[in-house]
Design a protein around this motif. Structure first.
Motif, PDB file in Angstrom:
ATOM      1  N   ASP A 102      31.656 -42.994   4.474  1.00  0.00           N
ATOM      2  CA  ASP A 102      32.480 -42.646   3.316  1.00  0.00           C
ATOM      3  C   ASP A 102      31.711 -42.706   1.999  1.00  0.00           C
ATOM      4  N   TYR A 103      30.586 -43.392   2.000  1.00  0.00           N
ATOM      5  CA  TYR A 103      29.802 -43.654   0.783  1.00  0.00           C
ATOM      6  C   TYR A 103      29.508 -42.413  -0.055  1.00  0.00           C
ATOM      7  N   PRO A 104      29.121 -41.278   0.548  1.00  0.00           N
ATOM      8  CA  PRO A 104      28.786 -40.109  -0.290  1.00  0.00           C
ATOM      9  C   PRO A 104      29.924 -39.620  -1.177  1.00  0.00           C
ATOM     10  N   SER A 105      31.161 -39.945  -0.845  1.00  0.00           N
ATOM     11  CA  SER A 105      32.297 -39.457  -1.634  1.00  0.00           C
ATOM     12  C   SER A 105      32.641 -40.351  -2.814  1.00  0.00           C
ATOM     13  N   TRP A 106      31.993 -41.502  -2.956  1.00  0.00           N
ATOM     14  CA  TRP A 106      32.342 -42.446  -4.013  1.00  0.00           C
ATOM     15  C   TRP A 106      31.601 -42.117  -5.308  1.00  0.00           C
ATOM     16  N   ASP A 107      32.310 -42.083  -6.405  1.00  0.00           N
ATOM     17  CA  ASP A 107      31.706 -41.896  -7.723  1.00  0.00           C
ATOM     18  C   ASP A 107      31.564 -43.267  -8.379  1.00  0.00           C
ATOM     19  N   ALA A 108      30.642 -44.042  -7.872  1.00  0.00           N
ATOM     20  CA  ALA A 108      30.459 -45.419  -8.338  1.00  0.00           C
ATOM     21  C   ALA A 108      29.409 -45.481  -9.440  1.00  0.00           C
ATOM     22  N   PRO A 109      29.646 -46.289 -10.481  1.00  0.00           N
ATOM     23  CA  PRO A 109      28.617 -46.458 -11.516  1.00  0.00           C
ATOM     24  C   PRO A 109      27.263 -46.873 -10.947  1.00  0.00           C
ATOM     25  N   ALA A 110      27.271 -47.701  -9.906  1.00  0.00           N
ATOM     26  CA  ALA A 110      26.012 -48.168  -9.327  1.00  0.00           C
ATOM     27  C   ALA A 110      25.178 -47.023  -8.774  1.00  0.00           C
ATOM     28  N   LYS A 111      25.834 -45.938  -8.338  1.00  0.00           N
ATOM     29  CA  LYS A 111      25.107 -44.812  -7.761  1.00  0.00           C
ATOM     30  C   LYS A 111      24.452 -43.946  -8.827  1.00  0.00           C
ATOM     31  N   ARG A 112      24.926 -44.031 -10.061  1.00  0.00           N
ATOM     32  CA  ARG A 112      24.418 -43.151 -11.119  1.00  0.00           C
ATOM     33  C   ARG A 112      22.998 -43.514 -11.558  1.00  0.00           C
ATOM     34  N   ASN A 141      19.577 -41.201 -10.491  1.00  0.00           N
ATOM     35  CA  ASN A 141      19.010 -40.036 -11.183  1.00  0.00           C
ATOM     36  C   ASN A 141      19.024 -40.180 -12.700  1.00  0.00           C
ATOM     37  N   ALA A 142      19.180 -41.402 -13.181  1.00  0.00           N
ATOM     38  CA  ALA A 142      19.338 -41.605 -14.624  1.00  0.00           C
ATOM     39  C   ALA A 142      18.019 -41.550 -15.381  1.00  0.00           C
ATOM     40  N   TYR A 143      16.931 -41.980 -14.733  1.00  0.00           N
ATOM     41  CA  TYR A 143      15.624 -42.002 -15.359  1.00  0.00           C
ATOM     42  C   TYR A 143      14.578 -42.130 -14.258  1.00  0.00           C
ATOM     43  N   ARG A 144      13.326 -42.081 -14.628  1.00  0.00           N
ATOM     44  CA  ARG A 144      12.254 -42.168 -13.630  1.00  0.00           C
ATOM     45  C   ARG A 144      12.330 -43.512 -12.919  1.00  0.00           C
ATOM     46  N   ARG A 145      12.515 -43.444 -11.608  1.00  0.00           N
ATOM     47  CA  ARG A 145      12.711 -44.665 -10.824  1.00  0.00           C
ATOM     48  C   ARG A 145      11.369 -45.131 -10.269  1.00  0.00           C
ATOM     49  N   THR A 146      10.914 -46.254 -10.758  1.00  0.00           N
ATOM     50  CA  THR A 146       9.692 -46.884 -10.263  1.00  0.00           C
ATOM     51  C   THR A 146      10.016 -48.350 -10.009  1.00  0.00           C
ATOM     52  N   PRO A 147       9.171 -49.054  -9.274  1.00  0.00           N
ATOM     53  CA  PRO A 147       9.431 -50.493  -9.112  1.00  0.00           C
ATOM     54  C   PRO A 147       9.595 -51.215 -10.447  1.00  0.00           C
ATOM     55  N   TYR A 148       8.832 -50.783 -11.466  1.00  0.00           N
ATOM     56  CA  TYR A 148       8.939 -51.444 -12.763  1.00  0.00           C
ATOM     57  C   TYR A 148      10.269 -51.149 -13.451  1.00  0.00           C
ATOM     58  N   THR A 149      10.695 -49.894 -13.494  1.00  0.00           N
ATOM     59  CA  THR A 149      11.969 -49.597 -14.162  1.00  0.00           C
ATOM     60  C   THR A 149      13.143 -50.193 -13.388  1.00  0.00           C
ATOM     61  N   ILE A 150      13.037 -50.254 -12.069  1.00  0.00           N
ATOM     62  CA  ILE A 150      14.091 -50.897 -11.274  1.00  0.00           C
ATOM     63  C   ILE A 150      14.167 -52.383 -11.610  1.00  0.00           C
ATOM     64  N   LEU A 151      13.020 -53.026 -11.734  1.00  0.00           N
ATOM     65  CA  LEU A 151      12.993 -54.445 -12.084  1.00  0.00           C
ATOM     66  C   LEU A 151      13.602 -54.680 -13.463  1.00  0.00           C
ATOM     67  N   VAL A 152      13.177 -53.922 -14.450  1.00  0.00           N
ATOM     68  CA  VAL A 152      13.690 -54.124 -15.810  1.00  0.00           C
ATOM     69  C   VAL A 152      15.182 -53.820 -15.870  1.00  0.00           C
ATOM     70  N   ASP A 206      27.847 -51.880 -15.396  1.00  0.00           N
ATOM     71  CA  ASP A 206      26.830 -50.918 -14.991  1.00  0.00           C
ATOM     72  C   ASP A 206      26.722 -49.750 -15.965  1.00  0.00           C
ATOM     73  N   GLU A 207      27.860 -49.301 -16.512  1.00  0.00           N
ATOM     74  CA  GLU A 207      27.816 -48.191 -17.455  1.00  0.00           C
ATOM     75  C   GLU A 207      26.973 -48.528 -18.684  1.00  0.00           C
ATOM     76  N   THR A 208      27.103 -49.780 -19.166  1.00  0.00           N
ATOM     77  CA  THR A 208      26.333 -50.227 -20.329  1.00  0.00           C
ATOM     78  C   THR A 208      24.860 -50.374 -19.981  1.00  0.00           C
ATOM     79  N   THR A 209      24.584 -50.928 -18.808  1.00  0.00           N
ATOM     80  CA  THR A 209      23.204 -51.080 -18.346  1.00  0.00           C
ATOM     81  C   THR A 209      22.528 -49.724 -18.199  1.00  0.00           C
ATOM     82  N   LEU A 210      23.255 -48.766 -17.666  1.00  0.00           N
ATOM     83  CA  LEU A 210      22.714 -47.427 -17.446  1.00  0.00           C
ATOM     84  C   LEU A 210      22.263 -46.788 -18.765  1.00  0.00           C
TER      85      LEU A 210
END
Length: 214
Positions: A16-26, A29-40, A50-54
């Protein structure tokens, strides 16, 4: 809840996961995903929606998305870019401290082991596991409030703290079953199994939930 029932629930949720519009999923594709940006981004996320963090991540990484670029910024600049995440001034300080440690001890690379990550001041086990799961695809399960709440709601664990839930999962689940569990249950908790006003009518595992009342 028995382990076989829980495994059926996981299969239904993943379907069912693909049908969810969850903030965590956004974040994907929000920015370049690297181990460093994921950590920060993970450092920014605590006690923040999550919306504010994004949005904070988008602003920050548009200016600096590598350790070298981040260290070229002043602490006040970072604080201004990440505002209004919770504890934004403290997080700006932490981002610089963690980044300096990465540069000094690890050649600016984000470590790939739990022990190396948690040896860095400002990185706890939950942050480390989120990074290992999302940056390196490792079979770990970070336990946050969503994961802790949902697993207790289903009766798969009976624990009082996320730390207790973390230990229980290590004992109860196979390595491959822990992979992606945080992302799955966080998204589930944000869209369907909400702490307030859960959408039980849309829940793919409601028949297995002890709290579900037809």
């Amino acid at each position: 809840m028995e382990i076989d029932t829980f495994r059926r629930c996981l299969a239904l949720l993943r379907a069912d996961y693909p049908s969810w519009d969850a903030p965590a999923k956004r974040f994907e594709n929000a920015y370049r995903r690297t181990p460093y940006t994921i950590l920060v981004s993970t450092l920014l996320s605590f006690q923040t929606r999550d919306e504010t963090t994004l949005e904070a991540g988008r602003r920050l990484f548009a200016v600096a998305d590598t350790p070298e670029a981040m260290l070229a910024l002043r602490e006040e600049e970072i604080a201004g870019l990440i505002y209004p995440v919770g504890f934004w001034r403290k997080k700006a300080t932490s981002i610089l401290e963690v980044t300096r440690t990465l540069l000094d001890r690890h050649g600016s690379e984000v470590p790939r082991t739990l022990s190396e990550l948690t040896a860095i001041k400002g990185i706890g086990p939950k942050t480390a596991k989120i990074v290992l799961e999302n940056a390196y695809g490792q079979s770990v399960a970070a336990v946050d409030t969503h994961v802790h709440r949902i697993l207790n709601l289903l009766g798969f664990v009976e624990t009082y703290t996320p730390e207790e839930t973390d230990r229980a999962l290590e004992a109860k689940l196979l390595s491959e079953e822990r992979k992606g569990l945080n992302r799955l249950l966080v998204s589930f908790g944000q869209t369907i199994c909400k702490s307030r006003h859960p959408r039980c009518d849309a829940c793919p595992i409601r028949e297995y939930c002890p709290e579900y009342d037809e």
